[in-house]
Design a protein around this motif. Structure first.
Motif, PDB file in Angstrom:
ATOM      1  N   ALA A   8     -43.648  26.371 -20.627  1.00 40.29           N
ATOM      2  CA  ALA A   8     -43.817  27.823 -20.620  1.00 40.29           C
ATOM      3  C   ALA A   8     -42.531  28.490 -20.136  1.00 40.29           C
ATOM      4  O   ALA A   8     -41.756  27.910 -19.371  1.00 40.29           O
ATOM      5  CB  ALA A   8     -44.971  28.212 -19.718  1.00 40.29           C
ATOM      6  N   SER A  12     -43.889  33.908 -18.543  1.00 43.67           N
ATOM      7  CA  SER A  12     -45.302  33.544 -18.617  1.00 43.67           C
ATOM      8  C   SER A  12     -45.761  32.875 -17.325  1.00 43.67           C
ATOM      9  O   SER A  12     -46.902  33.046 -16.894  1.00 43.67           O
ATOM     10  CB  SER A  12     -45.574  32.651 -19.821  1.00 43.67           C
ATOM     11  N   GLN A  13     -44.886  32.112 -16.685  1.00 42.95           N
ATOM     12  CA  GLN A  13     -45.251  31.498 -15.413  1.00 42.95           C
ATOM     13  C   GLN A  13     -45.454  32.555 -14.328  1.00 42.95           C
ATOM     14  O   GLN A  13     -46.382  32.456 -13.520  1.00 42.95           O
ATOM     15  CB  GLN A  13     -44.185  30.501 -14.978  1.00 42.95           C
ATOM     16  N   GLU A  16     -48.772  34.279 -15.091  1.00 45.46           N
ATOM     17  CA  GLU A  16     -49.902  33.434 -14.716  1.00 45.46           C
ATOM     18  C   GLU A  16     -50.082  33.387 -13.205  1.00 45.46           C
ATOM     19  O   GLU A  16     -51.204  33.386 -12.704  1.00 45.46           O
ATOM     20  CB  GLU A  16     -49.711  32.024 -15.263  1.00 45.46           C
ATOM     21  N   SER A  17     -48.985  33.345 -12.479  1.00 40.07           N
ATOM     22  CA  SER A  17     -49.108  33.277 -11.019  1.00 40.07           C
ATOM     23  C   SER A  17     -49.667  34.572 -10.437  1.00 40.07           C
ATOM     24  O   SER A  17     -50.293  34.568  -9.387  1.00 40.07           O
ATOM     25  CB  SER A  17     -47.750  32.951 -10.383  1.00 40.07           C
ATOM     26  N   TRP A  20     -53.662  34.289 -11.481  1.00 45.87           N
ATOM     27  CA  TRP A  20     -54.430  33.053 -11.321  1.00 45.87           C
ATOM     28  C   TRP A  20     -55.668  33.220 -10.443  1.00 45.87           C
ATOM     29  O   TRP A  20     -56.640  32.493 -10.596  1.00 45.87           O
ATOM     30  CB  TRP A  20     -53.549  31.940 -10.762  1.00 45.87           C
ATOM     31  N   ASP A  24     -61.873  34.529 -15.099  1.00 53.34           N
ATOM     32  CA  ASP A  24     -61.434  34.498 -16.502  1.00 53.34           C
ATOM     33  C   ASP A  24     -61.686  35.825 -17.207  1.00 53.34           C
ATOM     34  O   ASP A  24     -60.844  36.298 -17.968  1.00 53.34           O
ATOM     35  CB  ASP A  24     -62.141  33.370 -17.257  1.00 53.34           C
ATOM     36  N   GLN A  27     -59.014  38.263 -16.205  1.00 56.99           N
ATOM     37  CA  GLN A  27     -57.728  37.924 -16.810  1.00 56.99           C
ATOM     38  C   GLN A  27     -57.682  38.372 -18.264  1.00 56.99           C
ATOM     39  O   GLN A  27     -56.694  38.961 -18.714  1.00 56.99           O
ATOM     40  CB  GLN A  27     -57.479  36.416 -16.724  1.00 56.99           C
ATOM     41  N   ASN A  28     -58.753  38.107 -18.993  1.00 57.36           N
ATOM     42  CA  ASN A  28     -58.818  38.515 -20.394  1.00 57.36           C
ATOM     43  C   ASN A  28     -58.773  40.033 -20.524  1.00 57.36           C
ATOM     44  O   ASN A  28     -58.119  40.568 -21.420  1.00 57.36           O
ATOM     45  CB  ASN A  28     -60.074  37.955 -21.055  1.00 57.36           C
TER      46      ASN A  28
END
Length: 93
Positions: A8, A12-13, A16-17, A20, A24, A27-28
């Motif tokens: 990645a 993107s990392q 995501e961090s 996290w 879900d 997040q979506n």
């Protein structure tokens, strides 16, 4: 055959961090809202560009020349009272 390199990107990392810890569904929802915001800005920019070109055509009653670009102007257009005086044909101010 792993080289130990992350697949990645750094962006993107980071993303995501930041998300996290959310469930879900949250997040979506955040992802969908970001996508909708980007698409809305593109639509607004496109709509404004089309309105600008239509206004130019109506004002000039001619097609827009190639050298006239959207959202550009001369520096003196924005100076207002601070603009230098216009010169006449005989060279005086």
């Amino acid at each position: 055959m792993s080289t130990g390199q992350p697949l990645a990107s750094a962006k993107s990392q980071i993303f995501e961090s930041l998300l996290w810890f959310l469930p879900d569904w949250a997040q979506n929802t955040v992802l969908v809202l970001i996508i909708v915001a980007v698409l809305a800005t593109w639509v607004i920019k496109l709509r404004n560009k089309i309105a600008y070109r239509r206004a130019l055509r109506q004002a000039q009653a001619q097609p827009v020349p190639a050298e006239v670009q959207y959202d550009q102007g001369r520096g003196a257009d924005y100076l207002g009272a601070y603009a230098p005086p216009r010169r006449t044909e005989d060279g005086s101010a």
